[in-house]
Enzyme design. Structure first.
Site, PDB file in Angstrom:
ATOM      1  N   ARG A  36       3.494   9.796 -12.744  1.00 48.04           N
ATOM      2  CA  ARG A  36       4.379  10.903 -13.133  1.00 48.04           C
ATOM      3  C   ARG A  36       5.733  10.775 -12.458  1.00 48.04           C
ATOM      4  NH1 ARG A  36       5.836  11.552  -8.934  1.00 48.04           N
ATOM      5  NH2 ARG A  36       4.873  12.499  -7.105  1.00 48.04           N
ATOM      6  N   HIS A  43       8.560  18.856  -2.745  1.00 50.47           N
ATOM      7  CA  HIS A  43       8.000  19.384  -1.495  1.00 50.47           C
ATOM      8  C   HIS A  43       7.839  20.890  -1.553  1.00 50.47           C
ATOM      9  CE1 HIS A  43       7.664  15.936   1.251  1.00 50.47           C
ATOM     10  NE2 HIS A  43       8.668  15.420   0.563  1.00 50.47           N
ATOM     11  N   ASP A  45       5.345  22.213  -3.864  1.00 53.56           N
ATOM     12  CA  ASP A  45       4.019  22.552  -4.420  1.00 53.56           C
ATOM     13  C   ASP A  45       3.133  23.136  -3.322  1.00 53.56           C
ATOM     14  OD1 ASP A  45       3.813  19.998  -3.213  1.00 53.56           O
ATOM     15  OD2 ASP A  45       2.425  19.212  -4.713  1.00 53.56           O
ATOM     16  N   GLY A 129       2.543   3.366  -4.149  1.00 55.83           N
ATOM     17  CA  GLY A 129       3.289   3.893  -3.009  1.00 55.83           C
ATOM     18  C   GLY A 129       4.773   4.052  -3.295  1.00 55.83           C
ATOM     19  N   GLY A 131       6.018   6.774  -4.969  1.00 59.66           N
ATOM     20  CA  GLY A 131       6.303   8.180  -5.268  1.00 59.66           C
ATOM     21  C   GLY A 131       6.088   8.523  -6.730  1.00 59.66           C
ATOM     22  N   SER A 133       2.952   8.565  -8.002  1.00 58.75           N
ATOM     23  CA  SER A 133       1.616   9.138  -8.071  1.00 58.75           C
ATOM     24  C   SER A 133       0.524   8.200  -8.572  1.00 58.75           C
ATOM     25  CB  SER A 133       1.688  10.388  -8.950  1.00 58.75           C
ATOM     26  OG  SER A 133       0.580  11.156  -8.707  1.00 58.75           O
ATOM     27  N   SER A 134       0.562   6.972  -8.090  1.00 63.06           N
ATOM     28  CA  SER A 134      -0.528   6.057  -8.443  1.00 63.06           C
ATOM     29  C   SER A 134      -1.842   6.554  -7.851  1.00 63.06           C
ATOM     30  CB  SER A 134      -0.224   4.643  -7.953  1.00 63.06           C
ATOM     31  OG  SER A 134      -0.288   4.549  -6.538  1.00 63.06           O
ATOM     32  N   ASP A 179       0.642  16.415  -8.158  1.00 55.25           N
ATOM     33  CA  ASP A 179       0.344  15.126  -8.777  1.00 55.25           C
ATOM     34  C   ASP A 179      -0.918  15.182  -9.642  1.00 55.25           C
ATOM     35  OD1 ASP A 179       2.514  14.335  -7.393  1.00 55.25           O
ATOM     36  OD2 ASP A 179       1.476  12.968  -6.021  1.00 55.25           O
ATOM     37  N   TYR A 229       5.057  13.955   6.222  1.00 59.00           N
ATOM     38  CA  TYR A 229       4.646  14.931   5.207  1.00 59.00           C
ATOM     39  C   TYR A 229       3.911  16.092   5.879  1.00 59.00           C
ATOM     40  CZ  TYR A 229       2.843  16.306   0.581  1.00 59.00           C
ATOM     41  OH  TYR A 229       2.553  16.981  -0.591  1.00 59.00           O
TER      42      TYR A 229
HETATM   43  P1  ADP Z   1       1.814   6.982  -4.693  1.00 59.80           P
HETATM   44  O1  ADP Z   1       0.764   7.955  -5.098  1.00 59.80           O
HETATM   45  O2  ADP Z   1       3.169   7.575  -4.636  1.00 59.80           O
HETATM   46  O3  ADP Z   1       1.804   5.720  -5.488  1.00 59.80           O
HETATM   47  P2  ADP Z   1       0.232   6.886  -2.306  1.00 59.80           P
HETATM   48  O4  ADP Z   1       0.473   6.300  -0.951  1.00 59.80           O
HETATM   49  O5  ADP Z   1      -0.122   8.321  -2.399  1.00 59.80           O
HETATM   50  O6  ADP Z   1       1.528   6.550  -3.178  1.00 59.80           O
HETATM   51  O7  ADP Z   1      -0.924   6.086  -3.028  1.00 59.80           O
HETATM   52  C1  ADP Z   1      -0.905   4.683  -3.079  1.00 59.80           C
HETATM   53  C2  ADP Z   1      -2.297   4.151  -2.766  1.00 59.80           C
HETATM   54  O8  ADP Z   1      -3.200   4.437  -3.869  1.00 59.80           O
HETATM   55  C3  ADP Z   1      -2.329   2.648  -2.649  1.00 59.80           C
HETATM   56  O9  ADP Z   1      -1.950   2.209  -1.354  1.00 59.80           O
HETATM   57  C4  ADP Z   1      -3.786   2.361  -2.934  1.00 59.80           C
HETATM   58  O10 ADP Z   1      -4.604   2.637  -1.802  1.00 59.80           O
HETATM   59  C5  ADP Z   1      -4.125   3.377  -4.011  1.00 59.80           C
HETATM   60  N1  ADP Z   1      -3.944   2.799  -5.354  1.00 59.80           N
HETATM   61  C6  ADP Z   1      -3.139   3.239  -6.323  1.00 59.80           C
HETATM   62  N2  ADP Z   1      -3.243   2.469  -7.439  1.00 59.80           N
HETATM   63  C7  ADP Z   1      -4.153   1.514  -7.162  1.00 59.80           C
HETATM   64  C8  ADP Z   1      -4.697   0.418  -7.890  1.00 59.80           C
HETATM   65  N3  ADP Z   1      -4.324   0.134  -9.116  1.00 59.80           N
HETATM   66  N4  ADP Z   1      -5.630  -0.341  -7.277  1.00 59.80           N
HETATM   67  C9  ADP Z   1      -6.009  -0.076  -6.000  1.00 59.80           C
HETATM   68  N5  ADP Z   1      -5.532   0.944  -5.269  1.00 59.80           N
HETATM   69  C10 ADP Z   1      -4.605   1.737  -5.828  1.00 59.80           C
HETATM   70 MG    MG Z   2       0.126   9.626  -3.994  1.00 59.28          MG
END
Ligand code: ADP
Ligand code: MG
Length: 393
Positions: A36, A43, A45, A129, A131, A133-134, A179, A229
């Protein structure tokens, strides 16, 4: 000119191919969830404010098939190692990426879902990582997969809250609700205006004249993010305590200023960001409703300055991009921009005229490299749909 397209083939095709190469058969279930961008409301939510994210067209896909043993076999394209977890053993956090998946699995087991052993593989087009929201995409895609694989569906709101609880308590990141809600509830062609005090939301449609959304990844990731955070959260709580209030929604700027002598300079600035950002998010929602893009652009710049100076969560690379975009201005096709996500690196989101995109990228790309000796990534995105699951044909 840098590439602005997501990796090809898309994440679900890659996850399926990866599954086949690991497990020598086809997956039975597929689920995915988007990253997203947050257009406004940073900051806040976790401060009972409003946020206005949209799902990106970049997604994380997770595919699975049943296995005869009581095991979860888990692998991601990102890290080719295979992880095995026995379902009869306690599923404890390990401190790596598998926590986001296993935390959700553990939650679904507590719900008395029809648990069976699973082989799982993951592929993603969302930068990690940055920002975008992976992490919520990984949690929500896992939950959506389990809804079909373990036949236990939750109301979307309950699913988002369960995934947030996993990130808070299992992973140990004290994130707010934005998120997981964005990734779960987003609708194609809409921004999601979420009231984080009541967890209710409005889907605001984007009309055909909406400018292009250009995302620029600074490719900076600070290790301190989690500590900072948590520190911001507790600073905001400490200000509320001085104000004798329980929610930021009942605090006006005048009330904050009236207590300025009892507050430190830092506390005052944190409070000023929260109160002004809540107002900006409501105003920005109004701009999207009315198609007032000039005003929306100004709100984006104002939000960035507030995050930079009052909340102190930006970084010099994002500040440089925002200043540079501001310098290009409306004449150069830029309506507004700001950092998006928790900050301390990560991405900047910009509203730009579609016909100015290539010129903007060309200029920024080479100047950023010269300035920081670092590549920025550029991509266009548009508001997309939230999580989904299906059975492949
Ligand atoms: P953001 O949510 O902004 O991307 P975060 O630090 O909150 O950053 O989350 C990133 C973490 O989520 C990664 O370091 C990993 O641990 C996990 N992650 C996200 N996508 C994957 C993926 N495709 N495969 C493995 N881990 C993932
Ligand atoms: Mg995250």
């Amino acid at each position: 000119m840098p590439s602005i397209a997501p990796a090809s083939p898309c994440s679900s095709q890659r996850a399926k191919a990866f599954f086949k190469s690991q497990f020598q058969c086809s997956p039975r279930w597929v689920a995915d969830a988007p990253g997203r961008i947050n257009l406004m409301g940073e900051h806040i939510d976790y401060n009972d404010g409003f946020v206005m994210p949209a799902a990106m067209d970049r997604r994380l896909s997770i595919v699975a098939g049943p296995i005869s043993s009581d095991e979860i076999i888990l692998c991601t394209e990102q890290d080719k190692k295979v992880f095995r977890f026995r379902l009869n053993d306690p599923l404890l956090p390990r401190g790596d990426w598998t926590d986001y998946v296993v935390g959700v699995l553990a939650h679904w087991m507590e719900l008395n879902a029809s648990v069976c052993g699973l082989a799982i593989s993951i592929a993603s087009d969302i930068p990690l990582g940055a920002g975008l929201s992976s992490s919520a995409a990984l949690e929500v895609a896992t939950a959506t997969l389990l809804e079909v694989a373990w036949e236990m569906r939750l109301h979307p709101r309950a699913k988002a809250l369960a995934c947030q609880a996993v990130e808070n308590h299992y992973v140990g990141m004290p994130c707010g609700i934005m998120d997981q809600f964005a990734v779960t509830m987003a609708a194609k062609g809409h921004f999601l205006l979420l009231d984080c005090q009541t967890n209710t939301f409005e889907q605001i449609p984007v009309d055909s004249h909406f400018p292009s959304l250009l995302v620029i990844n600074t490719n900076i990731r600070h290790a301190l993010t989690e500590g900072c955070y948590a520190e911001r959260r507790s600073q905001c709580e400490s200000v509320l305590l001085v104000l004798g209030q329980t929610s930021w929604r009942s605090v006006s700027m005048t009330q904050l200023m009236d207590k300025s002598e009892e507050l430190s300079d830092v506390q005052l600035r944190r409070g000023r960001h929260v109160i002004s950002e809540i107002k900006r998010t409501r105003d920005a929602a109004d701009c999207v409703r009315k198609g007032n893009m000039m005003e929306l652009g100004k709100l984006l710049y104002a939000s960035h300055q507030s995050l930079r100076y009052d909340y102190e969560v930006s970084c010099k690379e994002a500040d440089w991009i925002v200043d540079r975009m501001g310098g290009l201005g409306e004449g150069g096709g830029v309506l507004g921009c700001r950092m998006t996500g928790a900050g301390f690196g990560g991405c900047v989101v910009c509203l730009v005229s579609p016909d100015a995109v290539s010129d903007i990228i060309r200029q920024l790309d080479s100047d950023y490299r010269k300035k920081f000796n670092l590549e920025a990534d550029f991509f266009l995105t548009s508001p997309s749909e939230g999580c989904r699951a299906w059975i492949p044909s």
